[in-house]
Design a protein around this motif. Structure first.
Motif, short mmCIF file in Angstrom:
data_model
loop_
_atom_site.label_atom_id
_atom_site.label_comp_id
_atom_site.label_asym_id
_atom_site.label_seq_id
_atom_site.Cartn_x
_atom_site.Cartn_y
_atom_site.Cartn_z
N ASN A 245 12.42 5.43 0.63
CA ASN A 245 12.11 6.47 1.62
C ASN A 245 11.52 5.85 2.88
O ASN A 245 11.84 6.27 3.99
CB ASN A 245 11.09 7.46 1.07
CG ASN A 245 11.65 8.29 -0.07
OD1 ASN A 245 12.85 8.31 -0.30
ND2 ASN A 245 10.77 8.98 -0.79
N ALA A 246 10.64 4.88 2.66
CA ALA A 246 9.99 4.25 3.81
C ALA A 246 11.04 3.56 4.69
O ALA A 246 11.00 3.67 5.92
CB ALA A 246 8.94 3.25 3.36
N ASP A 247 12.00 2.88 4.07
CA ASP A 247 13.07 2.24 4.85
C ASP A 247 13.83 3.26 5.68
O ASP A 247 14.12 3.04 6.86
CB ASP A 247 14.03 1.49 3.92
CG ASP A 247 13.43 0.20 3.39
OD1 ASP A 247 12.50 -0.33 4.04
OD2 ASP A 247 13.86 -0.28 2.31
N ASP A 248 14.14 4.40 5.06
CA ASP A 248 14.83 5.46 5.81
C ASP A 248 13.96 5.94 6.96
O ASP A 248 14.43 6.12 8.09
CB ASP A 248 15.13 6.66 4.90
CG ASP A 248 16.25 6.35 3.91
OD1 ASP A 248 16.93 5.32 4.11
OD2 ASP A 248 16.42 7.12 2.94
N ALA A 249 12.68 6.14 6.65
CA ALA A 249 11.76 6.67 7.66
C ALA A 249 11.66 5.72 8.85
O ALA A 249 11.60 6.15 10.00
CB ALA A 249 10.38 6.89 7.06
N LEU A 250 11.67 4.42 8.57
CA LEU A 250 11.42 3.45 9.63
C LEU A 250 12.59 3.25 10.57
O LEU A 250 12.46 2.61 11.62
CB LEU A 250 10.99 2.11 9.01
CG LEU A 250 9.61 2.17 8.33
CD1 LEU A 250 9.22 0.81 7.80
CD2 LEU A 250 8.55 2.69 9.29
N PRO B 205 9.67 3.35 15.60
CA PRO B 205 9.58 2.01 16.19
C PRO B 205 8.16 1.46 16.35
O PRO B 205 8.00 0.27 16.58
CB PRO B 205 10.23 2.18 17.56
CG PRO B 205 10.14 3.64 17.86
CD PRO B 205 10.19 4.34 16.55
N SER B 206 7.13 2.31 16.20
CA SER B 206 5.76 1.78 16.40
C SER B 206 5.33 0.85 15.27
O SER B 206 4.44 0.04 15.43
CB SER B 206 4.75 2.93 16.54
OG SER B 206 4.71 3.69 15.35
N ILE B 207 5.99 0.97 14.11
CA ILE B 207 5.59 0.15 12.96
C ILE B 207 6.08 -1.29 13.13
O ILE B 207 7.27 -1.54 13.27
CB ILE B 207 6.17 0.73 11.64
CG1 ILE B 207 5.57 2.11 11.34
CG2 ILE B 207 5.97 -0.24 10.45
CD1 ILE B 207 4.14 2.12 10.89
N GLU B 208 5.11 -2.21 13.07
CA GLU B 208 5.47 -3.62 13.23
C GLU B 208 5.65 -4.33 11.89
O GLU B 208 6.52 -5.17 11.73
CB GLU B 208 4.38 -4.33 14.06
CG GLU B 208 4.33 -3.82 15.49
CD GLU B 208 3.08 -4.27 16.24
OE1 GLU B 208 2.32 -5.13 15.74
OE2 GLU B 208 2.85 -3.74 17.35
N LYS B 209 4.77 -3.99 10.95
CA LYS B 209 4.83 -4.66 9.64
C LYS B 209 4.70 -3.63 8.53
O LYS B 209 4.07 -2.58 8.70
CB LYS B 209 3.66 -5.64 9.49
CG LYS B 209 3.63 -6.75 10.51
CD LYS B 209 4.58 -7.87 10.14
CE LYS B 209 4.52 -8.95 11.23
NZ LYS B 209 5.73 -9.76 11.27
N VAL B 210 5.26 -3.98 7.36
CA VAL B 210 5.16 -3.11 6.19
C VAL B 210 4.61 -3.94 5.03
O VAL B 210 5.14 -5.01 4.73
CB VAL B 210 6.54 -2.55 5.81
CG1 VAL B 210 6.44 -1.63 4.60
CG2 VAL B 210 7.16 -1.80 6.99
N ILE B 211 3.54 -3.45 4.43
CA ILE B 211 3.00 -4.13 3.25
C ILE B 211 3.46 -3.34 2.02
O ILE B 211 3.28 -2.12 1.96
CB ILE B 211 1.46 -4.20 3.29
CG1 ILE B 211 1.00 -4.93 4.56
CG2 ILE B 211 0.92 -4.89 2.03
CD1 ILE B 211 -0.51 -5.03 4.72
#
Ligand code: WTA
Length: 650
Positions: A203-208, A212-218
């Motif tokens: 879901n997070a991949d779809d959301a991203l 565009p503000s998200i730089e990194k995902v932990i």
């Protein structure tokens, strides 16, 4: 709610005073506290603020310029320090802070000492990825201890978090990330729910794709094993790899009392979710003192709030309140009926839970499943029960009292909202005699009233709008990036007075009885949803021309979503489309918003000015005689619809 129910409620005669035994040991048992707080509420709250450790004391308790309050001005503190570090300096270092049970049955215990270490390490991870004071961090996680670690680490470095409930869809996540302009996302590969994997990373991949503000995902590895999730090079990082090399110490950032602690999005009358802002000092004072007094938590207690951390109940009464007072909080990852319908009671027995805080919708489900499930377990450790999220019907209250509380546990029915941050109307279990179905009295230092349309207080027994006439420390400081909407939604009906959106009545004893929402917010299984948001999701489907959504009475969920839909030329109103529309809403918002009923119609009842008359749709959906239809542009529409609905139901 129907009038008949309201009247039945107010005829409730049963009264349950606290037992002498409970009073003797209660954290607060002297009723003069109410009077003291009303006499000088600023002095009262200033005294409450001593419950925290401050780097610097405030110089002014309150500055009140409606709709904005500032509390404990000039005070400096850190929420994470108060929830963790200060306990580590005492014997509580080796006390359990969190006891966690995963749905598949794993157990973990984190002491305050453990939490101290993990939080510092994770705060260093955040810093190493460029997160600075004031940056927003979005958290989309299952119910694992790492969600608490992540929240506290944000608080430690002064980066406001925005937790998004793991049941929300990718699109809902996108909206919330974009509104907050979050820089970093913390998620997990997945979570467990009824034996299935909730695909959080997917879901997070779809959301991203649109955030565009998200730089990194932990990414925290909750599922692992064969369950693979794609990791995007340069963007996605594993929690455990980052933590392996993180330095062990990170000093907490001294924050101003009025610095933003977090954002939490909630549904309102309009389509777009609102980013409720909570600041550090007032919020933490409010949740700490209410946790201590309302739940009567002692150091030896095991306290379990069954909410998800993604809602305000989880923020205030799993994380900030209990940890601020050094309590032991239990967290459970999964569903109450997995692997069987006795899971909650098995957990209570296994950990000897003393205080249980859950929602009426859960209690009604337990009631329906039958008392054989709690009877399988020894529930004698329980000492206090709580409920939150929606009005509790007296039958459910009595069932909870008898079958879970063994007739001996006080019940605290706590009324509050995401916006209020803390419990506002509630019994104090060592003082208040409770009545089944009533949230009873305002917490000391809190000033609710019930007003009619003209702004006059209603006499006992007459319903009206629940408002708050004075500020309280944990009140929201506004909607993120939208001060006009804040003013308009909460402060325009009665100038200078906070409008809750709830209906209520007071009885002759001054007890408050909550009557449900008076706006376009519905409460489905304790989850707050906006009818307009669901309508927007429906009209987003190519087959839908127009939609009207209402909350229909539901035996267990309190309300269920019913959607009246006009479809476009060229589509067929059949079972397949009905399923498709339900699915569409679930995919757009999340499974909690999925309609129970989709009713196809050729027309909707509207006033002459074009406003959909939802009240009439509710009458239809709940099978009531139609109310006043004289203001309708075309009364025949609603009659036809009623006949059609009744036909479809059979
Ligand atoms: C409802 C949840 C009656 C109410 C903490 C409120 C309640 C909305 C109660 C806020 C209660 C919450 N009795 N109604 N004890 N507690 N509500 O923001 O309609 O998710 O306005 O906060 O839930 O929902 P929210």
């Amino acid at each position: 709610m129907e009038t008949t129910t309201i009247e039945a409620l107010l005829q409730e005669q049963r009264v349950f005073p606290p037992s002498e035994e409970f009073v003797r040991q209660a954290n607060v048992s002297d009723p003069s506290i109410y009077e003291e707080a009303s006499r000088d509420y600023e002095a009262f709250w200033a005294k409450c603020a001593e419950i925290l450790d401050w780097y610097e004391r405030w110089h002014t308790v309150l500055e009140w310029n409606p709709p904005y309050a500032k509390w404990f001005i000039g005070g400096k503190l850190n929420a994470c320090y108060n929830c963790v570090d200060r306990h580590v300096k005492t014997w509580r270092r080796n006390k359990a802070a969190l006891i966690w049970e995963g749905e598949p049955g794993e157990e973990r215990v984190l002491t305050y000492g453990d939490l101290h270490r993990e939080v510092q390490k994770f705060a260093n991870v955040l810093k190493s990825l460029g997160v600075r004071k004031g940056d927003r961090v979005c958290i989309y996680m299952p119910m694992v201890p790492e969600v608490v670690i992540a929240m506290l680490a944000c608080a430690r470095i002064g980066a406001p978090h925005s937790v998004v409930f793991g049941g929300f869809s990718a699109e809902s996540l996108t909206d919330r990330i974009n509104d907050a302009q979050a820089k970093l996302l913390i998620t997990a590969d997945g979570g467990w729910r009824r034996g299935n994997i909730v695909p959080l990373k997917r879901n997070a991949d779809d959301a991203l794709r649109n955030a565009p503000s998200i730089e990194k995902v932990i990414v925290f590895q909750r599922i692992g094993g064969d369950y693979m999730v794609p990791m995007q090079e340069g963007r996605d990082l594993w929690w455990h790899e980052l933590m392996a090399n993180a330095p062990l110490t990170c000093e907490p950032e001294p924050m101003d009392s009025e610095d933003l602690l977090y954002l939490l999005y909630t549904s309102g009358s309009t389509g777009k979710p609102k980013g409720i802002m909570h600041t550090t000092g007032g919020y933490l004072v409010g949740v700490a003192i209410t946790t201590k007094w309302v739940f009567d938590i002692k150091d030896e207690d095991i306290y379990w709030c069954t909410a998800d951390v993604g809602w305000v109940t989880g923020h205030s009464y799993i994380v900030y309140g209990p940890l601020a007072i050094g309590a032991t909080a239990l967290m459970y990852e999964g569903a109450p009926d997995y692997p069987d319908r006795d899971r909650f009671w098995a957990i209570v027995e296994k950990y000897r839970v003393n205080i249980l805080y859950t929602a009426p919708t859960a209690i009604r489900a337990f009631m329906k499943w039958g008392e054989q499930y709690p009877q399988r377990h020894d529930l004698s450790s329980l000492r206090l029960l709580g409920t939150v999220g929606e009005p509790i019907n007296p039958e459910a209250w009595m069932w909870y009292h008898e079958h879970i509380g063994g007739g001996r546990c006080p019940i605290v029915d706590t009324w509050w909202q995401t916006e209020t941050g803390m419990i506002l109307i509630t019994p104090l279990p060592g003082i208040t005699a409770t009545k089944p179905g009533s949230a009873t009295k305002p917490f000391p230092g809190v000033f609710p009233d019930i007003l009619d349309e003209q702004g006059n207080p209603t006499p006992p027994g007459r319903g009206g709008y629940l408002v708050l006439t004075r500020p309280w420390p944990a009140m929201t400081r506004g909607l993120y990036g939208d001060p006009e909407r804040f003013q308009q939604i909460y402060w325009s009906k009665y100038p200078g007075i906070y409008f809750t959106g709830d209906g209520a009545k007071r009885d002759e004893d001054g007890y408050f009885w909550l009557l449900g929402r008076v706006d376009d917010v519905i409460n489905v299984a304790g989850h707050r949803l906006s009818t307009m948001e669901i309508e927007s999701a429906l009209v987003d489907h190519p087959a839908v021309a127009e939609a009207a959504v209402i909350g229909k009475h539901h035996e267990i969920k309190g309300q269920a979503v019913a959607a009246f839909v006009i479809i476009k030329e060229g589509y067929r109103a059949d079972e397949q489309l009905r399923e498709e529309l339900k699915q569409h809403v679930a995919a757009k918002i999340g499974a909690i918003a999925r309609p129970d009923d989709v009713i196809f119609t050729a027309d909707l009842p509207k006033t002459r000015s074009g406003k959909i008359m939802r009240r009439l749709l509710r009458d239809i959906a709940e099978g009531r005689a139609l109310g006043d239809t004289t203001t309708l542009a075309d009364p025949a529409v609603v009659q036809a619809l009623k006949e059609k609905y009744e036909g479809q139901e059979e």
